[in-house]
Design a protein around this motif. Structure first.
Motif, PDB file in Angstrom:
ATOM      1  N   ILE A  52       0.859  -1.167   0.000  1.00  0.00           N
ATOM      2  CA  ILE A  52       0.000   0.000   0.000  1.00  0.00           C
ATOM      3  C   ILE A  52       0.903   1.226   0.000  1.00  0.00           C
ATOM      4  CG2 ILE A  52      -1.755   1.286   1.279  1.00  0.00           C
ATOM      5  CD1 ILE A  52      -2.584  -1.479   2.484  1.00  0.00           C
ATOM      6  N   GLU A  53       0.946   1.893  -1.120  1.00  0.00           N
ATOM      7  CA  GLU A  53       1.767   3.088  -1.248  1.00  0.00           C
ATOM      8  C   GLU A  53       1.155   4.193  -0.403  1.00  0.00           C
ATOM      9  OE1 GLU A  53       4.557   3.444  -3.196  1.00  0.00           O
ATOM     10  OE2 GLU A  53       4.448   1.384  -3.922  1.00  0.00           O
ATOM     11  N   SER A  54       1.955   4.761   0.463  1.00  0.00           N
ATOM     12  CA  SER A  54       1.417   5.819   1.313  1.00  0.00           C
ATOM     13  C   SER A  54       1.178   7.075   0.485  1.00  0.00           C
ATOM     14  CB  SER A  54       2.375   6.125   2.455  1.00  0.00           C
ATOM     15  OG  SER A  54       3.590   6.625   1.959  1.00  0.00           O
ATOM     16  N   GLY A  55       0.227   7.819   0.939  1.00  0.00           N
ATOM     17  CA  GLY A  55      -0.103   9.059   0.257  1.00  0.00           C
ATOM     18  C   GLY A  55      -0.198  10.175   1.261  1.00  0.00           C
ATOM     19  N   SER A  56      -1.050  11.055   0.990  1.00  0.00           N
ATOM     20  CA  SER A  56      -1.252  12.222   1.827  1.00  0.00           C
ATOM     21  C   SER A  56      -2.423  11.989   2.761  1.00  0.00           C
ATOM     22  CB  SER A  56      -1.530  13.420   0.919  1.00  0.00           C
ATOM     23  OG  SER A  56      -2.132  14.452   1.626  1.00  0.00           O
ATOM     24  N   GLY A  57      -2.383  12.639   3.900  1.00  0.00           N
ATOM     25  CA  GLY A  57      -3.492  12.589   4.830  1.00  0.00           C
ATOM     26  C   GLY A  57      -4.608  13.517   4.409  1.00  0.00           C
ATOM     27  N   GLY A  58      -4.417  14.246   3.402  1.00  0.00           N
ATOM     28  CA  GLY A  58      -5.420  15.179   2.922  1.00  0.00           C
ATOM     29  C   GLY A  58      -4.773  16.129   1.948  1.00  0.00           C
ATOM     30  N   SER A  59      -5.585  16.916   1.318  1.00  0.00           N
ATOM     31  CA  SER A  59      -5.035  17.848   0.348  1.00  0.00           C
ATOM     32  C   SER A  59      -5.591  19.241   0.606  1.00  0.00           C
ATOM     33  CB  SER A  59      -5.385  17.400  -1.072  1.00  0.00           C
ATOM     34  OG  SER A  59      -6.763  17.574  -1.309  1.00  0.00           O
ATOM     35  N   TYR A  60      -4.903  20.202   0.059  1.00  0.00           N
ATOM     36  CA  TYR A  60      -5.326  21.594   0.160  1.00  0.00           C
ATOM     37  C   TYR A  60      -6.753  21.752  -0.366  1.00  0.00           C
ATOM     38  CZ  TYR A  60      -5.427  26.629  -0.504  1.00  0.00           C
ATOM     39  OH  TYR A  60      -5.785  27.950  -0.460  1.00  0.00           O
ATOM     40  N   SER A  61      -7.043  21.104  -1.495  1.00  0.00           N
ATOM     41  CA  SER A  61      -8.376  21.262  -2.093  1.00  0.00           C
ATOM     42  C   SER A  61      -9.470  20.685  -1.194  1.00  0.00           C
ATOM     43  CB  SER A  61      -8.430  20.644  -3.486  1.00  0.00           C
ATOM     44  OG  SER A  61      -8.179  19.265  -3.432  1.00  0.00           O
ATOM     45  N   GLU A  62      -9.175  19.608  -0.466  1.00  0.00           N
ATOM     46  CA  GLU A  62     -10.156  19.058   0.474  1.00  0.00           C
ATOM     47  C   GLU A  62     -10.432  20.049   1.600  1.00  0.00           C
ATOM     48  OE1 GLU A  62      -8.737  15.310   1.915  1.00  0.00           O
ATOM     49  OE2 GLU A  62      -8.825  14.396  -0.063  1.00  0.00           O
ATOM     50  N   ILE A  63      -9.371  20.641   2.136  1.00  0.00           N
ATOM     51  CA  ILE A  63      -9.534  21.611   3.218  1.00  0.00           C
ATOM     52  C   ILE A  63     -10.282  22.836   2.705  1.00  0.00           C
ATOM     53  CG2 ILE A  63      -8.346  23.110   4.859  1.00  0.00           C
ATOM     54  CD1 ILE A  63      -6.075  21.020   4.903  1.00  0.00           C
ATOM     55  N   GLN A  64      -9.929  23.298   1.515  1.00  0.00           N
ATOM     56  CA  GLN A  64     -10.586  24.472   0.940  1.00  0.00           C
ATOM     57  C   GLN A  64     -12.078  24.215   0.743  1.00  0.00           C
ATOM     58  OE1 GLN A  64      -9.082  27.692   0.099  1.00  0.00           O
ATOM     59  NE2 GLN A  64     -11.271  28.042   0.324  1.00  0.00           N
ATOM     60  N   ALA A  65     -12.437  23.014   0.301  1.00  0.00           N
ATOM     61  CA  ALA A  65     -13.856  22.678   0.125  1.00  0.00           C
ATOM     62  C   ALA A  65     -14.594  22.771   1.455  1.00  0.00           C
ATOM     63  CB  ALA A  65     -14.002  21.285  -0.467  1.00  0.00           C
ATOM     64  N   PHE A  66     -13.955  22.335   2.529  1.00  0.00           N
ATOM     65  CA  PHE A  66     -14.564  22.431   3.853  1.00  0.00           C
ATOM     66  C   PHE A  66     -14.731  23.895   4.245  1.00  0.00           C
ATOM     67  CE2 PHE A  66     -14.479  22.660   8.460  1.00  0.00           C
ATOM     68  CZ  PHE A  66     -15.406  21.697   8.821  1.00  0.00           C
ATOM     69  N   VAL A  67     -13.662  24.660   4.125  1.00  0.00           N
ATOM     70  CA  VAL A  67     -13.677  26.075   4.517  1.00  0.00           C
ATOM     71  C   VAL A  67     -14.727  26.842   3.721  1.00  0.00           C
ATOM     72  CG1 VAL A  67     -12.321  28.217   4.544  1.00  0.00           C
ATOM     73  CG2 VAL A  67     -11.285  26.058   5.331  1.00  0.00           C
ATOM     74  N   ASP A  68     -14.875  26.534   2.454  1.00  0.00           N
ATOM     75  CA  ASP A  68     -15.854  27.225   1.607  1.00  0.00           C
ATOM     76  C   ASP A  68     -17.283  27.069   2.120  1.00  0.00           C
ATOM     77  OD1 ASP A  68     -13.860  28.115  -0.078  1.00  0.00           O
ATOM     78  OD2 ASP A  68     -14.249  26.614  -1.642  1.00  0.00           O
ATOM     79  N   HIS A  69     -17.541  26.020   2.877  1.00  0.00           N
ATOM     80  CA  HIS A  69     -18.891  25.765   3.377  1.00  0.00           C
ATOM     81  C   HIS A  69     -19.145  26.319   4.780  1.00  0.00           C
ATOM     82  CE1 HIS A  69     -18.973  23.006  -0.019  1.00  0.00           C
ATOM     83  NE2 HIS A  69     -20.289  23.100   0.066  1.00  0.00           N
ATOM     84  N   VAL A  70     -18.119  26.850   5.423  1.00  0.00           N
ATOM     85  CA  VAL A  70     -18.294  27.409   6.767  1.00  0.00           C
ATOM     86  C   VAL A  70     -19.111  28.691   6.662  1.00  0.00           C
ATOM     87  CG1 VAL A  70     -17.088  28.427   8.748  1.00  0.00           C
ATOM     88  CG2 VAL A  70     -16.183  26.352   7.669  1.00  0.00           C
ATOM     89  N   SER A  71     -20.200  28.759   7.433  1.00  0.00           N
ATOM     90  CA  SER A  71     -21.095  29.914   7.324  1.00  0.00           C
ATOM     91  C   SER A  71     -20.747  31.046   8.286  1.00  0.00           C
ATOM     92  CB  SER A  71     -22.546  29.474   7.547  1.00  0.00           C
ATOM     93  OG  SER A  71     -22.689  28.897   8.832  1.00  0.00           O
ATOM     94  N   ASP A  72     -20.042  30.765   9.359  1.00  0.00           N
ATOM     95  CA  ASP A  72     -19.666  31.799  10.326  1.00  0.00           C
ATOM     96  C   ASP A  72     -18.543  32.643   9.717  1.00  0.00           C
ATOM     97  OD1 ASP A  72     -17.793  32.903  12.370  1.00  0.00           O
ATOM     98  OD2 ASP A  72     -19.278  32.096  13.775  1.00  0.00           O
ATOM     99  N   PRO A  73     -18.782  33.933   9.448  1.00  0.00           N
ATOM    100  CA  PRO A  73     -17.788  34.764   8.761  1.00  0.00           C
ATOM    101  C   PRO A  73     -16.450  34.871   9.514  1.00  0.00           C
ATOM    102  CG  PRO A  73     -19.902  35.903   8.862  1.00  0.00           C
ATOM    103  CD  PRO A  73     -20.027  34.678   9.705  1.00  0.00           C
ATOM    104  N   ALA A  74     -16.493  35.026  10.817  1.00  0.00           N
ATOM    105  CA  ALA A  74     -15.247  35.165  11.582  1.00  0.00           C
ATOM    106  C   ALA A  74     -14.437  33.871  11.531  1.00  0.00           C
ATOM    107  CB  ALA A  74     -15.553  35.553  13.027  1.00  0.00           C
ATOM    108  N   LEU A  75     -15.105  32.732  11.707  1.00  0.00           N
ATOM    109  CA  LEU A  75     -14.421  31.443  11.653  1.00  0.00           C
ATOM    110  C   LEU A  75     -13.877  31.182  10.259  1.00  0.00           C
ATOM    111  CD1 LEU A  75     -13.551  28.773  12.921  1.00  0.00           C
ATOM    112  CD2 LEU A  75     -15.868  27.904  12.466  1.00  0.00           C
ATOM    113  N   LYS A  76     -14.667  31.522   9.255  1.00  0.00           N
ATOM    114  CA  LYS A  76     -14.218  31.331   7.876  1.00  0.00           C
ATOM    115  C   LYS A  76     -12.961  32.164   7.602  1.00  0.00           C
ATOM    116  CE  LYS A  76     -16.015  30.988   3.231  1.00  0.00           C
ATOM    117  NZ  LYS A  76     -17.257  30.772   2.507  1.00  0.00           N
ATOM    118  N   ASP A  77     -12.927  33.405   8.071  1.00  0.00           N
ATOM    119  CA  ASP A  77     -11.735  34.250   7.898  1.00  0.00           C
ATOM    120  C   ASP A  77     -10.522  33.635   8.582  1.00  0.00           C
ATOM    121  OD1 ASP A  77     -13.096  36.113   6.379  1.00  0.00           O
ATOM    122  OD2 ASP A  77     -13.380  37.545   8.035  1.00  0.00           O
ATOM    123  N   GLU A  78     -10.726  33.127   9.797  1.00  0.00           N
ATOM    124  CA  GLU A  78      -9.614  32.487  10.521  1.00  0.00           C
ATOM    125  C   GLU A  78      -9.083  31.281   9.761  1.00  0.00           C
ATOM    126  OE1 GLU A  78      -9.211  31.693  14.958  1.00  0.00           O
ATOM    127  OE2 GLU A  78     -11.319  32.319  14.770  1.00  0.00           O
TER     128      GLU A  78
END
Length: 152
Positions: A52-78
Motif C-alpha cells: 500500500i503506497e502511502s499518500g497524503s493525509g489530505g489535500s489543500y483542495s479538500e480543506i478548501q472545500a470544507f472552509v468554503d462551506h463554513v457559514s460563520d464569517p469570523a471562523l471562515k476568515d480564521e
C-alpha cells in the motif's frame, strides 16, 4: 483493469478504515488479496501481498472545500488565514480545535469520509474489487461528505 473473478475481493471484505489509515500514515503496509486484511508487515500478508503506497493525509483542495462551506464569517476568515500559512494543516487544525462542537464534528466526519474516498481510489487502481462496488460506495461516501458540509 478487470481480473479473473476468483481473484477479486468484495469491498465488504476490506477494512476501508484500516486502508485509509495505512494510506495516511505512510510507511509500509500490505493488503492480503486472499483475505482483504491490511497488515503492517509483508510476511503477515501472504505471498501475494500488495504494498500500500502511502499518500497524503489530505489535500489543500479538500480543506478548501470544507472552509468554503463554513457559514460563520469570523471562523471562515480564521480558516482562510490558516490556509495561507506555511503550516496550513497544523494551523487549520488549531483553528478547528477552538471552533464550536458542530464544526469539530463536521470536520472529523468530513476528513474520515475523504480518507475513505482516497482508499477507494487506491482500491480502484488495483483492480481487486469490482468497479460496481467501488462506484456504489463512492456515491454513498460523496453523499456523506456533502451532508457533513451541510452542517456548517
Amino acid at each position: 483493469m478487470e481480473e479473473a473473478s476468483d481473484k477479486r475481493l468484495h469491498l465488504a471484505s476490506i477494512d476501508i478504515d484500516a486502508l485509509a489509515e495505512a494510506l495516511r500514515r505512510g510507511g509500509d503496509a500490505y493488503l492480503d488479496p486472499a483475505t482483504g486484511r491490511i497488515h503492517d508487515y509483508r510476511d503477515e500478508a501472504g505471498d501475494e501481498a500488495i504494498r500500500i503506497e502511502s499518500g497524503s493525509g489530505g489535500s489543500y483542495s479538500e480543506i478548501q472545500a470544507f472552509v468554503d462551506h463554513v457559514s460563520d464569517p469570523a471562523l471562515k476568515d480564521e480558516l482562510e488565514d490558516a490556509l495561507d500559512g506555511h503550516r496550513l494543516f497544523r494551523d487549520v487544525g488549531d483553528v478547528i480545535k477552538e471552533a464550536p462542537e458542530r464544526i469539530r464534528t463536521a470536520w472529523a466526519e468530513y476528513r474520515q469520509t475523504e480518507a475513505k474516498l482516497r482508499a477507494l481510489s487506491w482500491l480502484e487502481s488495483t483492480g481487486l474489487v469490482p468497479q460496481s462496488e467501488i462506484d456504489a460506495e463512492r456515491a454513498t461516501l460523496q453523499a456523506a461528505a456533502a451532508s457533513s458540509l451541510g452542517n456548517l
